[in-house]
Design a protein around this motif. Structure first.
Motif, PDB file in Angstrom:
ATOM      1  N   HIS A 103      -0.933  14.182   1.660  1.00  0.00           N
ATOM      2  CA  HIS A 103       0.249  14.318   0.797  1.00  0.00           C
ATOM      3  C   HIS A 103       1.355  13.353   1.190  1.00  0.00           C
ATOM      4  CE1 HIS A 103      -1.451  17.720  -1.289  1.00  0.00           C
ATOM      5  NE2 HIS A 103      -1.864  18.136  -0.120  1.00  0.00           N
ATOM      6  N   THR A 104       0.960  12.108   1.529  1.00  0.00           N
ATOM      7  CA  THR A 104       1.928  11.063   1.843  1.00  0.00           C
ATOM      8  C   THR A 104       1.631   9.878   0.940  1.00  0.00           C
ATOM      9  OG1 THR A 104       1.779  11.771   4.114  1.00  0.00           O
ATOM     10  CG2 THR A 104       2.937   9.727   3.714  1.00  0.00           C
ATOM     11  N   PRO A 105       2.591   9.423   0.123  1.00  0.00           N
ATOM     12  CA  PRO A 105       2.291   8.284  -0.758  1.00  0.00           C
ATOM     13  C   PRO A 105       2.069   6.987   0.000  1.00  0.00           C
ATOM     14  CG  PRO A 105       4.431   9.242  -1.284  1.00  0.00           C
ATOM     15  CD  PRO A 105       3.917   9.985  -0.127  1.00  0.00           C
ATOM     16  N   ASN A 106       2.719   6.797   1.145  1.00  0.00           N
ATOM     17  CA  ASN A 106       2.540   5.562   1.910  1.00  0.00           C
ATOM     18  C   ASN A 106       1.256   5.668   2.734  1.00  0.00           C
ATOM     19  OD1 ASN A 106       2.697   3.386   3.606  1.00  0.00           O
ATOM     20  ND2 ASN A 106       4.892   3.547   3.914  1.00  0.00           N
ATOM     21  N   VAL A 140      -6.328   6.827  -7.958  1.00  0.00           N
ATOM     22  CA  VAL A 140      -5.901   5.562  -7.363  1.00  0.00           C
ATOM     23  C   VAL A 140      -6.924   4.478  -7.643  1.00  0.00           C
ATOM     24  CG1 VAL A 140      -5.297   4.444  -5.198  1.00  0.00           C
ATOM     25  CG2 VAL A 140      -4.688   6.810  -5.567  1.00  0.00           C
ATOM     26  N   GLN A 141      -6.466   3.301  -8.104  1.00  0.00           N
ATOM     27  CA  GLN A 141      -7.327   2.122  -8.212  1.00  0.00           C
ATOM     28  C   GLN A 141      -7.192   1.337  -6.909  1.00  0.00           C
ATOM     29  OE1 GLN A 141      -9.365   1.360 -10.810  1.00  0.00           O
ATOM     30  NE2 GLN A 141      -8.794   3.364 -11.601  1.00  0.00           N
ATOM     31  N   ALA A 142      -8.237   1.340  -6.092  1.00  0.00           N
ATOM     32  CA  ALA A 142      -8.123   0.730  -4.763  1.00  0.00           C
ATOM     33  C   ALA A 142      -7.882  -0.776  -4.849  1.00  0.00           C
ATOM     34  CB  ALA A 142      -9.385   0.999  -3.956  1.00  0.00           C
ATOM     35  N   ALA A 143      -8.314  -1.430  -5.944  1.00  0.00           N
ATOM     36  CA  ALA A 143      -8.165  -2.885  -6.024  1.00  0.00           C
ATOM     37  C   ALA A 143      -6.722  -3.307  -6.225  1.00  0.00           C
ATOM     38  CB  ALA A 143      -9.020  -3.418  -7.160  1.00  0.00           C
ATOM     39  N   SER A 144      -5.832  -2.390  -6.645  1.00  0.00           N
ATOM     40  CA  SER A 144      -4.452  -2.792  -6.918  1.00  0.00           C
ATOM     41  C   SER A 144      -3.530  -2.586  -5.720  1.00  0.00           C
ATOM     42  CB  SER A 144      -3.917  -2.025  -8.122  1.00  0.00           C
ATOM     43  OG  SER A 144      -3.978  -0.650  -7.868  1.00  0.00           O
ATOM     44  N   PRO A 173     -11.084   1.266   0.583  1.00  0.00           N
ATOM     45  CA  PRO A 173     -10.896   1.982  -0.687  1.00  0.00           C
ATOM     46  C   PRO A 173     -10.939   3.494  -0.514  1.00  0.00           C
ATOM     47  CG  PRO A 173     -12.392   0.170  -0.995  1.00  0.00           C
ATOM     48  CD  PRO A 173     -12.167   0.281   0.464  1.00  0.00           C
ATOM     49  N   THR A 174     -11.790   3.987   0.410  1.00  0.00           N
ATOM     50  CA  THR A 174     -11.853   5.425   0.647  1.00  0.00           C
ATOM     51  C   THR A 174     -10.513   5.956   1.132  1.00  0.00           C
ATOM     52  OG1 THR A 174     -14.072   4.917   1.410  1.00  0.00           O
ATOM     53  CG2 THR A 174     -13.315   7.167   1.678  1.00  0.00           C
ATOM     54  N   TYR A 175      -9.895   5.218   2.088  1.00  0.00           N
ATOM     55  CA  TYR A 175      -8.589   5.642   2.585  1.00  0.00           C
ATOM     56  C   TYR A 175      -7.561   5.643   1.463  1.00  0.00           C
ATOM     57  CZ  TYR A 175      -9.668   5.794   7.538  1.00  0.00           C
ATOM     58  OH  TYR A 175     -10.163   6.155   8.754  1.00  0.00           O
ATOM     59  N   LEU A 176      -7.563   4.572   0.631  1.00  0.00           N
ATOM     60  CA  LEU A 176      -6.558   4.486  -0.430  1.00  0.00           C
ATOM     61  C   LEU A 176      -6.739   5.615  -1.439  1.00  0.00           C
ATOM     62  CD1 LEU A 176      -6.587   0.645  -1.007  1.00  0.00           C
ATOM     63  CD2 LEU A 176      -4.560   1.980  -0.527  1.00  0.00           C
ATOM     64  N   PRO A 180       0.804  -1.234   0.000  1.00  0.00           N
ATOM     65  CA  PRO A 180       0.000   0.000   0.000  1.00  0.00           C
ATOM     66  C   PRO A 180       0.832   1.277   0.000  1.00  0.00           C
ATOM     67  CG  PRO A 180      -0.072  -1.007   2.136  1.00  0.00           C
ATOM     68  CD  PRO A 180       0.661  -1.950   1.251  1.00  0.00           C
ATOM     69  N   VAL A 181       1.712   1.422  -0.988  1.00  0.00           N
ATOM     70  CA  VAL A 181       2.434   2.678  -1.212  1.00  0.00           C
ATOM     71  C   VAL A 181       2.087   3.100  -2.633  1.00  0.00           C
ATOM     72  CG1 VAL A 181       4.673   3.793  -1.303  1.00  0.00           C
ATOM     73  CG2 VAL A 181       4.295   1.958   0.310  1.00  0.00           C
ATOM     74  N   LEU A 182       1.550   4.304  -2.781  1.00  0.00           N
ATOM     75  CA  LEU A 182       1.012   4.716  -4.073  1.00  0.00           C
ATOM     76  C   LEU A 182       2.118   4.769  -5.127  1.00  0.00           C
ATOM     77  CD1 LEU A 182      -1.386   7.530  -2.926  1.00  0.00           C
ATOM     78  CD2 LEU A 182      -1.827   5.112  -3.162  1.00  0.00           C
ATOM     79  N   LEU A 183       1.860   4.131  -6.284  1.00  0.00           N
ATOM     80  CA  LEU A 183       2.867   4.093  -7.349  1.00  0.00           C
ATOM     81  C   LEU A 183       2.934   5.429  -8.069  1.00  0.00           C
ATOM     82  CD1 LEU A 183       2.024   0.582  -8.781  1.00  0.00           C
ATOM     83  CD2 LEU A 183       4.026   1.196  -7.461  1.00  0.00           C
TER      84      LEU A 183
END
Lengths: 125, 176
Positions: free
Chosen positions: B136-139, A73-77, B125-128, A64-67
């Motif tokens: 503003h944090t990618p992690n 963001v696609q939550a499923a990936s 999914p909402t959090y992601l 769970p670190v955004l690419l």
């Protein structure tokens, strides 16, 4: 009834959790050495944390670190981040409580000269 | 269904845990518990929980093993009891019953790696999707831990502080 038990083999994470939890709990109840009891307690703690983390796994998902921070963001990936955030706290608190238990063991050994539960109970009488 | 990597890793977990339980020498048991912690952090890295894997490798396998070893150096490193009396009847009834109930409940759980399990579709999914706009944090794990739940994380240090105070009070030498 049999199907309900065969279902556990589709959930190897749950099977591992059940074995570790019950075995650690059994060690806590039946062993007489206090350090051995604490080893059982540590196994129970980590098995529960293991199960919580294994819930967050998704097929075809990554860490769970955004690419990319510009695209939506696609939550499923991505794996579910919430169990990770909750269990981080639980690991640290678990080790802290184990440390207090071990300090108690050290104090008991200094006073009674043994870590065996029966011997300590005998000396208390 | 085949799980190519999970099965050997989970077996390694069970084998090291069994070693930590069954070995008589407490020093060996504690070191096996350390290897158990490392395999656990490996499994978590495989599950995609890298933050949890780091914390387990540092705090669980490192600090936990050191605390166990320090206690053993200060006390008796051997389990003096070679023969235990057989477990009581209540134990023999309660534990199989507990195992039966837990395994029976397995069919109600979502399958392992199920992308549409309740835990993965309700709020996460909402959090992601929102956390980068909010923090503003990618992690995302850091965003939850240090931003949404920052007070929780701050008060956690009080727990560690209390544990440290308790250890100091228990282990200080009595001044006569």
């Amino acid at each position: 009834m049999v199907d309900a038990f065969l279902a556990v083999f589709h959930r190897p994470n749950f099977l591992t959790f059940v074995i570790l939890f019950l075995w650690g709990f059994y060690v806590m109840v039946t062993r007489y050495n206090l350090v051995k009891k604490l080893i059982g307690m540590y196994l129970v703690q980590t098995s529960v944390i293991f199960f919580l983390v294994s819930i967050s796994v998704k097929k075809g998902a990554t860490v769970p670190v955004l690419l990319s921070i510009t695209e939506p963001v696609q939550a499923a990936s991505y794996a579910n981040p919430l169990p990770h955030a909750l269990t981080l706290t639980a690991i640290v608190v678990g080790v802290a409580t184990t440390g207090v238990g071990l300090a108690l063991c050290g104090a008991i050994y200094r006073k009674y000269g043994s870590l065996d539960e029966q011997e300590i109970l005998g000396k208390l009488e | 269904m085949i799980f190519p990597f999970e099965i050997p890793l989970l077996l390694l977990l069970l084998v090291t845990a069994a070693g930590a339980i069954l070995v008589k020498d407490l020093m060996s048991a504690v070191l096996l518990l350390g290897t158990y912690s490392f395999f656990l952090s490996l499994v978590w890295g495989w599950f995609g929980a890298v933050d949890v894997a780091f914390v387990e490798a540092v705090v669980g396998a490192g600090l936990g093993t050191v605390l166990f070893l320090l206690t053993l150096f200060g006390t008796a490193p051997k389990d003096t009891r070679l023969h235990r009396p057989p477990p009581s009847l209540l134990t023999l009834i309660v534990f199989p019953l507990l195992g039966f109930l837990l395994l029976y409940a397995a069919s109600d759980l979502p399958e392992f790696r199920d992308p549409s399990s309740p835990a993965s579709v309700h709020i996460s999914p909402t959090y992601l999707e929102q956390s980068y706009q909010d923090t503003h944090t990618p992690n995302v794990v850091t965003a939850v831990l240090m931003d949404y739940r920052s007070l929780d994380t701050m008060v956690e240090t009080v727990v560690i502080f209390a544990a440290g105070i308790a250890c100091i009070l228990l282990l200080r030498r009595q001044v006569k």
